[in-house]
Design a protein around this motif. Structure first.
Motif, mmCIF file in Angstrom:
data_model
loop_
_atom_site.group_PDB
_atom_site.id
_atom_site.type_symbol
_atom_site.label_atom_id
_atom_site.label_comp_id
_atom_site.label_asym_id
_atom_site.label_seq_id
_atom_site.Cartn_x
_atom_site.Cartn_y
_atom_site.Cartn_z
ATOM 1 N N ASP A 111 0.817 -1.218 0.000
ATOM 2 C CA ASP A 111 0.000 0.000 0.000
ATOM 3 C C ASP A 111 0.847 1.262 0.000
ATOM 4 O O ASP A 111 0.366 2.330 -0.384
ATOM 5 N N ASP A 112 2.088 1.178 0.472
ATOM 6 C CA ASP A 112 2.928 2.369 0.589
ATOM 7 C C ASP A 112 4.283 2.088 -0.058
ATOM 8 O O ASP A 112 5.096 1.321 0.465
ATOM 9 N N THR B 289 -0.929 11.260 2.656
ATOM 10 C CA THR B 289 -1.932 10.348 2.090
ATOM 11 C C THR B 289 -3.203 10.337 2.917
ATOM 12 O O THR B 289 -4.322 10.398 2.405
ATOM 13 N N VAL B 290 -3.052 10.283 4.234
ATOM 14 C CA VAL B 290 -4.225 10.301 5.123
ATOM 15 C C VAL B 290 -4.989 11.609 4.994
ATOM 16 O O VAL B 290 -6.228 11.639 4.912
ATOM 17 N N THR C 232 -5.026 13.646 2.422
ATOM 18 C CA THR C 232 -5.683 13.697 1.106
ATOM 19 C C THR C 232 -6.959 12.862 1.102
ATOM 20 O O THR C 232 -7.996 13.280 0.582
ATOM 21 N N ARG C 233 -6.900 11.680 1.710
ATOM 22 C CA ARG C 233 -8.098 10.838 1.770
ATOM 23 C C ARG C 233 -9.215 11.514 2.558
ATOM 24 O O ARG C 233 -10.384 11.485 2.172
ATOM 25 N N HIS C 234 -8.843 12.137 3.672
ATOM 26 C CA HIS C 234 -9.852 12.836 4.471
ATOM 27 C C HIS C 234 -10.456 13.997 3.691
ATOM 28 O O HIS C 234 -11.677 14.227 3.729
ATOM 29 N N GLN D 14 -10.675 14.334 0.420
ATOM 30 C CA GLN D 14 -11.552 13.811 -0.626
ATOM 31 C C GLN D 14 -12.867 13.307 -0.049
ATOM 32 O O GLN D 14 -13.938 13.509 -0.617
ATOM 33 N N TYR D 15 -12.788 12.659 1.103
ATOM 34 C CA TYR D 15 -14.006 12.142 1.724
ATOM 35 C C TYR D 15 -14.971 13.262 2.071
ATOM 36 O O TYR D 15 -16.164 13.224 1.747
ATOM 37 N N TRP E 206 -16.461 14.917 -1.128
ATOM 38 C CA TRP E 206 -17.565 14.141 -1.679
ATOM 39 C C TRP E 206 -18.779 14.143 -0.761
ATOM 40 O O TRP E 206 -19.926 14.123 -1.221
#
Length: 235
Positions: free
Chosen positions: A32-33, A68-69, A71-73, A75-76, A79
């Motif tokens: 994953d990384d 990465t964390v 960016t995911r937050h 994007q979440y 959306w």
């Protein structure tokens, strides 16, 4: 301490000091990384590099994980906000549509009631839906116009409620009246139904209202006197 922990894990992995479960877990994290995989490969190539030599790589690894964390937050939540906005927009449009149809349908129903209500000095018809499913093939408005054109004037007036069935040719038959209406009016209803427009359905029940008409002089044209007049009556 976290950097040292990661280095310790990499060291144990390279030298086979981990259990199978721990090695499998670290390999999954490396998939994953890519930075973690780079750290493992670099440690293997250096064959025992110490923590100080890998500190820069470990820092880059930590920053990459944090980015990465984050960016995911981001994007979440982006959306999520878009989904909430879209849902609100759909609800708003639905509310507007309901108000529109309620307003214009109500207006149309009121217009229909006015058209089917009893006009002054004219024949009007009211379908009693609890008595059957029969309807004129050309519509109620056309049928009412037919009644006003073909009705033979008389001094009598009032309401006549009739029941009837529809034969295979679309003609009302077995016509019967409720109560004791004026005989002339009932005969007129029978004539108008049997010689008028065709019907569809099996049976029907109608209330036909005839205006009260009085003749001042039998030798002159019939005078239509409204049920309500304003001003003085000419003698």
């Amino acid at each position: 301490m976290e950097n040292n922990y990661q280095l310790s894990r990499i060291h144990n992995y390279i030298h086979g000091l981990m259990s199978k479960e721990e090695m499998f877990q670290l390999e999954r994290e490396a998939l994953d990384d890519p930075f973690l995989q780079d750290a493992i490969d670099g440690y293997r190539l250096q064959n025992g590099v110490d923590a100080r030599q890998l500190s820069l790589l470990q820092q880059r690894l930590s920053r990459r994980v944090e980015d990465t964390v984050a960016t995911r937050h981001a994007q979440y939540f982006t959306w999520q906000r878009l989904a909430i906005g879209a849902t609100a927009a759909v609800l708003f449009v639905t509310l507007l549509a309901l108000l529109y149809f309620k307003h214009f349908n109500g207006k149309a129903e009121r217009t229909t009631d006015v058209e089917l209500s009893e006009p002054e000095n004219s024949v009007s018809v009211e379908p009693l839906l609890d008595g059957g499913d029969a309807t004129p093939r050309e519509g109620w408005k056309t049928f009412e116009q037919y009644l006003n054109i073909q009705f033979v004037s008389s001094d009598a007036g009032g309401d006549v409620i009739v029941n009837f069935t529809i034969d295979k040719n679309g003609v009302p038959t077995q016509i019967s009246a409720e109560g004791q209406p004026d005989q002339f009016l009932f005969d007129e209803v029978v004539r108008l139904l049997q010689t008028g427009p065709k019907w569809q359905g099996t049976k029907g029940r109608l209330k036909i209202s005839f205006p009260v008409r009085e003749a001042k002089d039998r030798t002159q044209a019939t005078v239509i006197r409204p049920t309500h007049c304003f001003g003085m009556e000419k003698k």
